[in-house]
Structure formats: C-alpha cells, structure tokens
Write a protein that holds these residues in place. Structure first.
Motif, PDB file in Angstrom:
ATOM      1  N   THR A   1       1.029  -1.146  -0.021  1.00 58.79           N
ATOM      2  CA  THR A   1       0.000   0.007   0.110  1.00 58.79           C
ATOM      3  C   THR A   1       0.746   1.077  -0.009  1.00 58.79           C
ATOM      4  OG1 THR A   1      -1.676  -1.239   1.282  1.00 58.79           O
ATOM      5  CG2 THR A   1      -1.999   1.104   1.304  1.00 58.79           C
ATOM      6  N   VAL A   2       1.925   1.246   0.717  1.00 57.59           N
ATOM      7  CA  VAL A   2       2.682   2.297   0.987  1.00 57.59           C
ATOM      8  C   VAL A   2       3.391   2.699  -0.560  1.00 57.59           C
ATOM      9  CG1 VAL A   2       5.004   3.141   1.667  1.00 57.59           C
ATOM     10  CG2 VAL A   2       3.669   2.125   3.201  1.00 57.59           C
ATOM     11  N   TYR A   3       3.726   1.539  -1.235  1.00 60.71           N
ATOM     12  CA  TYR A   3       4.344   1.642  -2.439  1.00 60.71           C
ATOM     13  C   TYR A   3       3.274   2.272  -3.664  1.00 60.71           C
ATOM     14  CZ  TYR A   3       6.345   0.189  -6.974  1.00 60.71           C
ATOM     15  OH  TYR A   3       6.928   0.158  -8.324  1.00 60.71           O
ATOM     16  N   ARG A   4       2.314   1.579  -3.689  1.00 59.05           N
ATOM     17  CA  ARG A   4       1.143   2.148  -4.479  1.00 59.05           C
ATOM     18  C   ARG A   4       0.601   3.507  -4.374  1.00 59.05           C
ATOM     19  NH1 ARG A   4       1.531  -3.360  -4.636  1.00 59.05           N
ATOM     20  NH2 ARG A   4       0.803  -4.624  -6.648  1.00 59.05           N
ATOM     21  N   VAL A   5       0.470   3.904  -3.104  1.00 56.49           N
ATOM     22  CA  VAL A   5      -0.091   5.149  -3.122  1.00 56.49           C
ATOM     23  C   VAL A   5       1.135   6.365  -3.518  1.00 56.49           C
ATOM     24  CG1 VAL A   5      -1.646   4.981  -1.290  1.00 56.49           C
ATOM     25  CG2 VAL A   5       0.706   5.411  -0.494  1.00 56.49           C
ATOM     26  N   GLN A   6       2.351   6.044  -3.169  1.00 58.97           N
ATOM     27  CA  GLN A   6       3.086   6.806  -3.582  1.00 58.97           C
ATOM     28  C   GLN A   6       3.498   7.091  -5.163  1.00 58.97           C
ATOM     29  OE1 GLN A   6       6.981   6.567  -1.435  1.00 58.97           O
ATOM     30  NE2 GLN A   6       7.734   8.354  -2.314  1.00 58.97           N
ATOM     31  N   GLN A   7       3.258   5.633  -5.617  1.00 55.50           N
ATOM     32  CA  GLN A   7       3.442   5.624  -7.208  1.00 55.50           C
ATOM     33  C   GLN A   7       2.503   6.464  -7.750  1.00 55.50           C
ATOM     34  OE1 GLN A   7       6.651   4.612  -7.575  1.00 55.50           O
ATOM     35  NE2 GLN A   7       5.757   3.339  -9.439  1.00 55.50           N
ATOM     36  N   MET A   8       1.091   6.401  -7.205  1.00 58.19           N
ATOM     37  CA  MET A   8      -0.003   6.794  -7.885  1.00 58.19           C
ATOM     38  C   MET A   8      -0.089   8.549  -7.299  1.00 58.19           C
ATOM     39  SD  MET A   8      -4.014   6.083  -6.742  1.00 58.19           S
ATOM     40  CE  MET A   8      -5.470   7.080  -7.405  1.00 58.19           C
ATOM     41  N   SER A   9       0.266   8.866  -6.264  1.00 57.39           N
ATOM     42  CA  SER A   9       0.171  10.289  -6.129  1.00 57.39           C
ATOM     43  C   SER A   9       1.371  10.861  -6.307  1.00 57.39           C
ATOM     44  CB  SER A   9      -0.382  10.453  -4.637  1.00 57.39           C
ATOM     45  OG  SER A   9      -1.739   9.866  -4.559  1.00 57.39           O
ATOM     46  N   GLY A  10       2.642  10.404  -6.083  1.00 52.33           N
ATOM     47  CA  GLY A  10       3.906  11.177  -6.364  1.00 52.33           C
ATOM     48  C   GLY A  10       4.318  11.650  -4.757  1.00 52.33           C
ATOM     49  N   ILE A  11       3.540  11.159  -3.895  1.00 51.66           N
ATOM     50  CA  ILE A  11       4.146  11.742  -2.603  1.00 51.66           C
ATOM     51  C   ILE A  11       3.823  10.514  -1.531  1.00 51.66           C
ATOM     52  CG2 ILE A  11       3.630  14.197  -3.033  1.00 51.66           C
ATOM     53  CD1 ILE A  11       0.986  14.061  -1.418  1.00 51.66           C
ATOM     54  N   GLY A  12       4.523  10.929  -0.387  1.00 52.56           N
ATOM     55  CA  GLY A  12       4.400  10.116   0.687  1.00 52.56           C
ATOM     56  C   GLY A  12       3.120  10.259   1.527  1.00 52.56           C
ATOM     57  N   PHE A  13       2.644   9.132   2.377  1.00 52.87           N
ATOM     58  CA  PHE A  13       1.526   9.461   3.249  1.00 52.87           C
ATOM     59  C   PHE A  13       1.973   8.959   4.615  1.00 52.87           C
ATOM     60  CE2 PHE A  13      -0.507   9.962  -0.724  1.00 52.87           C
ATOM     61  CZ  PHE A  13      -1.369  11.027  -0.589  1.00 52.87           C
ATOM     62  N   GLY A  14       1.129   9.172   5.688  1.00 54.85           N
ATOM     63  CA  GLY A  14       1.329   8.932   6.916  1.00 54.85           C
ATOM     64  C   GLY A  14       0.736   7.484   7.444  1.00 54.85           C
ATOM     65  N   ALA A  15       1.110   6.876   8.630  1.00 56.32           N
ATOM     66  CA  ALA A  15       0.479   5.751   8.775  1.00 56.32           C
ATOM     67  C   ALA A  15      -0.983   5.555   9.069  1.00 56.32           C
ATOM     68  CB  ALA A  15       1.021   5.300  10.155  1.00 56.32           C
ATOM     69  N   GLY A  16      -1.525   6.674   9.457  1.00 54.09           N
ATOM     70  CA  GLY A  16      -3.051   6.627   9.652  1.00 54.09           C
ATOM     71  C   GLY A  16      -3.931   6.372   8.281  1.00 54.09           C
ATOM     72  N   HIS A  17      -3.316   7.165   7.287  1.00 56.53           N
ATOM     73  CA  HIS A  17      -3.890   7.091   5.899  1.00 56.53           C
ATOM     74  C   HIS A  17      -3.709   5.767   5.297  1.00 56.53           C
ATOM     75  CE1 HIS A  17      -5.592   8.928   2.370  1.00 56.53           C
ATOM     76  NE2 HIS A  17      -4.557   8.359   1.721  1.00 56.53           N
ATOM     77  N   VAL A  18      -2.530   5.236   5.411  1.00 50.92           N
ATOM     78  CA  VAL A  18      -2.158   4.003   4.730  1.00 50.92           C
ATOM     79  C   VAL A  18      -3.060   2.903   5.520  1.00 50.92           C
ATOM     80  CG1 VAL A  18      -0.254   2.223   4.695  1.00 50.92           C
ATOM     81  CG2 VAL A  18       0.190   4.648   4.061  1.00 50.92           C
ATOM     82  N   MET A  19      -3.115   2.918   6.715  1.00 51.09           N
ATOM     83  CA  MET A  19      -3.958   1.832   7.310  1.00 51.09           C
ATOM     84  C   MET A  19      -5.557   2.070   7.017  1.00 51.09           C
ATOM     85  SD  MET A  19      -2.470   1.534  11.408  1.00 51.09           S
ATOM     86  CE  MET A  19      -2.820   3.017  11.596  1.00 51.09           C
ATOM     87  N   ASP A  20      -5.946   3.198   6.767  1.00 52.55           N
ATOM     88  CA  ASP A  20      -7.421   3.503   6.240  1.00 52.55           C
ATOM     89  C   ASP A  20      -7.585   3.034   4.945  1.00 52.55           C
ATOM     90  OD1 ASP A  20      -8.119   4.844   8.639  1.00 52.55           O
ATOM     91  OD2 ASP A  20      -7.683   6.786   7.762  1.00 52.55           O
ATOM     92  N   ILE A  21      -6.660   3.030   4.091  1.00 51.42           N
ATOM     93  CA  ILE A  21      -6.690   2.383   2.481  1.00 51.42           C
ATOM     94  C   ILE A  21      -6.651   0.956   2.672  1.00 51.42           C
ATOM     95  CG2 ILE A  21      -5.554   2.073   0.500  1.00 51.42           C
ATOM     96  CD1 ILE A  21      -4.195   4.847   0.862  1.00 51.42           C
ATOM     97  N   LEU A  22      -5.839   0.396   3.445  1.00 53.95           N
ATOM     98  CA  LEU A  22      -5.736  -1.161   3.693  1.00 53.95           C
ATOM     99  C   LEU A  22      -7.078  -1.837   4.359  1.00 53.95           C
ATOM    100  CD1 LEU A  22      -4.192  -3.423   3.217  1.00 53.95           C
ATOM    101  CD2 LEU A  22      -2.954  -3.286   5.263  1.00 53.95           C
TER     102      LEU A  22
END
Length: 617
Positions: free
Chosen positions: A422-443
């Motif tokens: 998920t960390v890899y895919r959201v960075q690839q998609m948006s070009g920026i990194g995100f925090g733990a809470g957002h990554v967990m929400d996606i998953l």
C-alpha cells in the motif's frame, strides 16, 4: 576496629557484606584500582566508604569522591555524619565562607571523605590543594561515582568527566575506584579507556533485580492507562513517572493531581529553586509521585519507591535499566511499567537521525534503540532479555508480564506485505508519501475524506486488510520500522517510505510474528483497597497489631528527627530497621545492638529515644 567487617558492623550497623562487597572492599583497602558494576540498591557506596574509613584510620588521609549531583552529595554526607564519619562536600550550594571552612578542614586532615563535582575537581586551584595533600601522603583514594558519565556511549554522558584522567596522570600512586550501576560492554570498555583503568580489577555483579516486576504495554490512552495503574495497584505509594517532553510532564502531573494522586512536575525548564524544592519534598515526604523528564533521578537514593512508570519509550536499555532501578531499592516488591507506541519509535529515530553526531555514533545509538524495541516487542521473559543485553545468562523469571500471562501470538507477515504494498502504490499513484493513519485506512477499506480526495479507493490494496484491526496494523508498522523494512520521513510530515529492507518482507523471506494487542495496560487487576496516607509501608506488613502500633510511633518520631536535621527520613533509619525494632519490642540498649542498620554512633545518639518510643506505644 580497623578491619572491614568491624567497620561495617560498628559504623554502619550491618552484620555482613552482600555479594562481592567484601572482595571489592579488601582489594581497594590494599591499594588496588577497581571498576565496580553493581545494580542500584546493591550497596555501591559502601565499596568506597569503608575503604575510605580504613585507609584514613591507617594514616593515609582523605578520600575524594567525584559525584555529579549536589543533592546526592548533601544526603550522602548527611548519612555519613549520622554514622559518625567526618565528611564534607564542596559545591555551589556553599557560601564562600562555608567553602573556605571545608578547605581548611581538608588541609588539616580532619576529613575522611570529601565530595566534589568533576567541574571543581579539575580546576587548577583544587588540583593544587590535592598536590599539597599528596606531598604529605594524605591522599588515600579517588572514588569516581556514576562512572558511566565518562562514556559517549553511556546514557548520561557528561564531557567534564573526560577531564578526570588528570587524577591518574598527576597522582599515579593513589588508588582509584570507578563505580556505576549501568554499563553494557561498549560503555564499560569506554570507561576503562577514558579513565585509564586498564590495570584495574573489574567487579561485575549480577544486574538482576528480582524484586522488580517488568511490564510493558501498548500505548492507547496514556493518561487514562497511567491513572488506572496507580489507582488500581499503587494508591498511596511513592513513584516516579518519566515522560519525554516538558509539556507532557506538566500535563501528566496536573492530571494526576486533579484525580487525587499527589504529583509534582520536574524538568530542566523549571526554576532551579522550584526543582530543588520538588526534589526535597519527594525525598522527605511519603506517597508523592514525581513526574519528570530524565533530568530527574541520578543519585536518588529513596528506598521506598514502589513503581517507576514510563509514558514514553527511553532511548536505550541502559537508560531504561537505570531509571527502573530507582524502584524497590529496599528489596521489597516494586514495578517497572512502560507504555510504548509507533510514535515513540518514530520520535527516537528522528532524534538520532537529526543529531549532529557522526555516522558511527548514530549507528550505535540506532542499535541501542533497536535492542530496547526488541525488549518491548518480546513475547518471552523480559528479565531474560534485559539481563542478556548486559551479557548475563538467566532463566525465565516468573515475575514479568510475559511470564505471568504469556501473550497470544499471530502471524503478521501477510499484513506486513499488504502494508508495504500500500505504501508503494499510493506513492506511485500520487507522487508523494503518506502517514501511517492514511495507509491503514486504505488497507482497511475506510472511505475517509482524505482517501476520496486523493482517489485512493482505486489503489489495488484498498480493503484487502479489512480483517485486521487498527491495533494489529499499528503493531505490524512498529515491527516493520524496527526491522528497518519501513522508514518514517520526519522531514516530510512523518510519511512512510520503503527501504532496501522492504524487499525481504515483500517476497515473504522475512516473517513478521507479533503479540496480540493488549489495550488494558493495567493487566486487568482488581482494584486494591484504598490506603490512607498513614498506611504502613511494605516493610511492616508482617507485623502484629502491637508491632504495627510501635512501627507507626517510630515512624512519626523518625520524621521529627529527620526534619530537625534537614535530611530524608531514611537517612536516620530505613523502614526495615524500624520494622525490626517494632517486631522485637526491645527494652534495653543491648537488645538494639544486633538490629541491622543501627551502628555505634546511631545507637549512642538515638538508642534511649527509640526505647522511649517503643515503651510508650
């Protein structure tokens, strides 16, 4: 009267030496150098105080004790005076006239021990005074207390300790003993090198404190968890709560006080006079909780601290061990209780990464932090892990949370791979990194406003971790950060990014096994009966009703004496000594002589008063 055992019995009132004390004392009296590692409460001070008395009686002069804290000097000198030993200190708390008076006593050979800070010891003026004593053969011993302060790898590094090499270079014939309660192999080697103790004999005692119960829990609602812990298990007890920031110290002290727990704040941002006032109250009163940063604690000899709590994870195991070691110095049951979470790991790693230190130092500090995190995440015996860090082998203790209630384990490998993906895919998609809470929400498939804003419900892992709780995923994230398989970028709002170590987890080559999340940090214990401020300490728990009445009367008398002498009560007599007197109910001075903690001077000074209190209670 000049042999070590006689001094122990007559001056300090103890029947026999403990552990390696006798061997250390004999070696130092004979003029040998020594490095002494002994846990807090193990009796380190006797390892130089008895040699100081013996060598002074043999005409060899004064012992200089290098000590880093004014409060510690004051109380140790006060305790020596109570035992009939001529001792003094030189520090900034003295007026000019008082300091000159001490220096004159030193020059006349009237002192057995002199306490001074390293900053003073290494000044040209003080070294000249030592020169004068040395020429007359009146410099008996150098005792360097809290010796870990000399090491850059230690948890309380003080650069001024480095200058103490001058003692060996300038007074090579004077024996030296360096003492500390905490030093791993790296720190120990640094002490030896920095203080030039290569020829010194090393005495390493067991680091085990069997009376301390170690408990570590996941941080959920730290203020509420701490309050539950104190109210359910330590109501009316003396304790120390460590926090990482001054703000949390203030908030926690206020919160505890508002809920009926008497608590005081202590941190470097407070006025020096107020800090000293709070420390004095903590040492002299019963049932107080000190909420503090690590600015508080070194040299705190209060024996009846029943718990040490950490609301934030310390930097390393040495700091953790040193701080928890302030509990239960009297040998009675005590607890070391710690909360930790992902943010603790992030904060500690950020402080290391952003420090101006060299890369070698940073690598060592990261390794020390990883060892502490491994202790926190451990599913086996905490004590085995803790002692193993200091090179000591042991068996499961039966007195830590993992031994008493073995945790349930679960395989977090699948969750870890999905998180990293998920960390890899959201960075690839948006070009920026995100925090733990957002990554967990996606998953977990949560359609939050932020998920919708960035279109992350389109990420292929969206909802694939719906079966995992937030607590489980946070545990996985902590483990991934600990493994180096995931990094937190402090410069970019604590966003997550993959590392070279991510590959092994993504490929399934690195398993991730974790403990089940436990939200109840208090262990679900039944709340004990509330105790009033007059409740008897643990030392008196086994006394008869008549014995408890005598103990209470003796404690009240001791408090009056301590206040009149401006000393903590335990410097007059420990609770254990009062309990022994109360149990015996003596009617003569002869009966008092065999009680542990009553030396000749105290017997002379207080014997009749003690008998009067016993007879009238």
């Amino acid at each position: 009267m000049n042999n070590p055992l006689s001094i122990l019995q007559q001056v300090f009132g103890y029947e026999r030496f403990r552990g390696p004390q006798a061997e250390i004392v004999g070696h130092v009296i004979a003029g040998g150098d020594a490095l002494v590692l002994m846990p807090t409460g193990g009796g380190k001070s006797l390892c130089y105080q008895i040699p100081a008395i013996a060598r002074q009686r043999a005409g060899q002069g004064v012992t200089l004790v290098v000590s880093p804290l004014i409060a510690l000097m004051h109380d140790q000198v006060g305790a020596l005076h109570e035992a009939g030993v001529e001792a003094a200190f030189l520090n900034s708390a003295l007026s000019y006239e008082e300091a000159v008076a001490v220096e004159r006593r030193l020059a006349r050979g009237e002192l057995t021990l002199l306490y001074a800070a390293p900053e003073r010891v290494t000044t040209p003026r003080f070294l000249e005074q030592l020169d004068a004593l040395h020429r007359r053969g009146q410099l008996a011993l150098f005792a360097i207390d809290e010796a870990h302060c000399v090491s850059q790898w230690g948890h309380d590094f003080r650069p001024e300790y480095r200058a103490l090499t001058v003692l060996h270079e300038r007074f090579a014939g004077v024996p030296r003993v360096a003492l500390t309660a905490t030093a791993d192999a790296l720190t120990r080697a640094d002490i030896v090198e920095r203080l030039q103790l290569q020829q010194a004999r090393q005495f390493v005692s067991s680091f085990d404190r069997p009376n301390i119960r170690y408990r570590i829990a996941e941080k959920k609602e730290p203020a509420a968890q701490l309050l539950r812990f104190i109210q359910h298990e330590h109501e009316g007890d003396c304790g120390i709560v460590y926090c990482q920031t001054r703000k949390r110290v203030e908030e926690t002290a206020q919160s505890l006080s508002a809920h009926g727990v008497p608590a005081l704040p202590y941190h470097a941002g407070l006025d020096a006079e107020l800090r000293q006032h709070h420390q004095d109250r903590f040492l002299r009163e019963e049932g107080l909780v000190m909420v503090a940063t690590i600015a508080f604690g070194m040299g705190i000899d209060k024996p009846d601290v029943r718990f040490v709590a950490h609301l934030d994870m310390p930097k390393n195991i040495e700091g953790y061990y040193q701080e928890t070691g302030r509990a239960g110095r009297d040998g009675l049951p005590a607890q070391a209780w710690m909360l930790y979470g992902l943010q603790d790991v992030v904060n500690q790693r950020r402080m290391i990464d952003e420090s101006p230190a060299g890369e070698e130092f940073k690598q060592v500090m990261r390794g020390k932090l990883d060892a502490l995190l491994a202790l926190a995440e451990a599913t086996d015996c905490r004590r085995e892990r803790l002692l193993g860090y200091f090179g000591e082998r042991s068996q499961p203790c039966g007195n830590c949370d993992n031994c008493l209630a073995p945790p349930q384990l679960w395989d977090g490998t699948d969750a870890a791979r999905k998180l990293l993906s998920t960390v890899y895919r959201v960075q690839q998609m948006s070009g920026i990194g995100f925090g733990a809470g957002h990554v967990m929400d996606i998953l977990r498939g949560r359609k939050t406003e932020k998920v919708a804003q960035f279109g992350h419900e389109q990420v292929s892992t969206f909802g694939l971790g719906a079966e995992f709780s937030e607590a489980q995923l946070r545990g996985v994230l902590r483990q991934l950060v600990a493994l180096g398989a995931l990094a937190v970028d402090a410069q970019a709002y604590n966003t997550l990014r993959l590392t070279d170590g991510s590959r092994a987890v993504l490929r399934g080559e690195q398993p991730v096994r974790l403990r089940e999340s436990v939200a109840q940090a208090s262990g679900g214990r039944k709340r004990r009966e509330a105790r009033g401020s007059s409740a008897l300490p643990a030392a008196a728990a086994g006394l008869t009703e008549a014995g408890q009445a005598r103990f209470a009367a003796l404690k009240a008398w001791r408090g009056e004496v301590a206040r009149s002498h401006n000393l903590p009560a335990y410097v007059i007599f420990h609770d254990a000594t009062l309990a022994a007197i109360a149990a015996l109910g003596p009617s003569s001075v002869e009966e008092l002589e065999g009680i542990s903690g009553i030396g000749a001077r105290k017997l002379e000074a207080y014997g009749q008063e003690v008998l009067r209190v016993v007879a009238s209670s």
